[in-house]
Design an enzyme around this catalytic site. Structure first.
Site, short mmCIF file in Angstrom:
data_model
loop_
_atom_site.label_atom_id
_atom_site.label_comp_id
_atom_site.label_asym_id
_atom_site.label_seq_id
_atom_site.Cartn_x
_atom_site.Cartn_y
_atom_site.Cartn_z
N ASN A 1 6.81 1.86 15.20
CA ASN A 1 7.17 2.04 14.15
C ASN A 1 7.69 2.98 13.13
OD1 ASN A 1 4.67 1.56 10.99
ND2 ASN A 1 4.30 3.91 11.32
N HIS B 1 -8.16 -7.16 6.38
CA HIS B 1 -8.13 -7.42 4.62
C HIS B 1 -8.42 -8.94 4.08
CE1 HIS B 1 -5.76 -3.26 5.58
NE2 HIS B 1 -7.58 -2.94 5.79
N CYS C 1 -13.29 -22.35 -11.16
CA CYS C 1 -14.02 -23.43 -10.49
C CYS C 1 -13.81 -24.34 -11.00
CB CYS C 1 -15.09 -22.64 -10.33
SG CYS C 1 -16.31 -23.73 -9.84
N CYS D 1 -20.31 -19.16 -8.66
CA CYS D 1 -21.22 -19.99 -8.15
C CYS D 1 -21.06 -19.47 -7.27
CB CYS D 1 -21.32 -21.34 -8.67
SG CYS D 1 -19.27 -22.21 -8.21
N ASP E 1 -1.16 -12.05 4.99
CA ASP E 1 0.50 -12.60 4.69
C ASP E 1 0.44 -14.63 4.98
OD1 ASP E 1 1.52 -11.82 6.92
OD2 ASP E 1 2.38 -10.47 5.76
N ARG F 1 0.99 -1.19 -0.30
CA ARG F 1 0.05 -0.15 -0.17
C ARG F 1 1.00 1.34 0.10
NH1 ARG F 1 -5.58 -0.82 1.49
NH2 ARG F 1 -5.63 -3.20 2.19
ZN ZN Z 1 -18.20 -22.13 -9.70
#
Ligand code: ZN
Length: 258
Positions: free
Chosen positions: A224, A125, A158, A136, A110, A41
């Site tokens: 930080n 996230h 899929c 589906c 991660d 980011r």
């Molecule tokens: Zn599917």
């Protein structure tokens, strides 16, 4: 800062942690950069300087141009799959095991907190462990799929309908996982000590989570490299490497206990 000042800050932070009852850690990309995962980011040095994230990593872009998304995310997937938890991840897992930390709330996708042994992990996230078919909605465990993708570049499909599989990471324009966010928010609101680690507190909603607890009297430790908007409300601020500070802090807390 000189060495004596650092020692003193460590002691003060360790005392806060040892005397807290409901400490939580809020972690961002900075805890994983020592593991070799780029801060995707951040504007500089981040993956997003090469392309406009809205163009490749939004939900709409994913639907219409999945191949662009996957081309963009492939280096990130590769670095995540080859990364190992570092000393900071391990120290947080040790603190949880020793009863000094309630939970880790992370902006990272991660999986390094879990792999280090943390149990109570909230991934704001999302993550790459599962993928869902965008047509589906069948769900698949995706560690193997992501490994094949990272290695061969094959877009995961899929098996039932041939639709594209979307990893359970939050894209731009997509809602954060509702229950995860609610639980994380409540945990922080009830906590008496918040450790911000490797986050510049720029990405909402996580960035504003600590405010309510602070107003209710919670203490705050920030580790930080960059300044954050809550530095002035922190009891202790560390600018050193997270992989140095977090283990040193854990060690100091455990030593105080022995
Ligand atoms: Zn599917």
């Amino acid at each position: 800062m000189d060495a004596a000042g650092y020692r003193q800050d460590l002691r003060q932070a360790a005392e806060l942690l040892a005397s807290s009852r409901r400490a939580v850690a809020l972690t961002g990309a900075g805890i994983s950069t020592p593991s070799g995962i780029p801060d995707f980011r951040s504007a500089e040095g981040g993956l997003w300087q090469h392309s406009d994230p809205m163009e490749v990593a939004s939900l709409t872009a994913f639907r219409y141009q999945p191949e662009r998304f996957f081309a963009w995310v492939r280096p990130l997937a590769q670095s995540i799959l080859s990364a190992q938890p570092n000393a900071a991840h391990q120290a947080l897992a040790a603190l949880e095991l020793a009863g000094h930390l309630q939970a880790v709330i992370t902006q990272n996708i991660d999986d390094l907190h879990r792999r280090a042994g943390s149990r109570n992990v909230f991934e704001l996230h999302g993550h790459l462990r599962q993928a869902t078919c965008i047509d589906c909605f069948r769900r698949y465990p995706s560690s193997r799929l992501m490994a094949d993708f990272a290695e061969l570049g094959e877009i995961p499909k899929c098996r039932a309908c041939g639709g594209t599989l979307k990893p359970e990471v939050v894209l731009f324009g997509e809602q954060l996982p509702y229950f995860v966010v609610q639980e994380a928010k409540e945990l922080i609101a009830r906590s008496d000590l918040i450790l911000v680690i490797g986050s510049s507190l720029e990405v909402t909603p996580a960035a504003v989570f600590p405010v309510q607890a602070l107003n209710a009297g919670a203490r705050l430790i920030i580790i930080n490299r960059e300044p954050t908007y809550l530095d002035e409300r922190a009891d202790v601020v560390f600018r050193q490497d997270v992989a140095q500070v977090v283990p040193a802090l854990a060690q100091e807390v455990m030593r105080g206990q022995a």
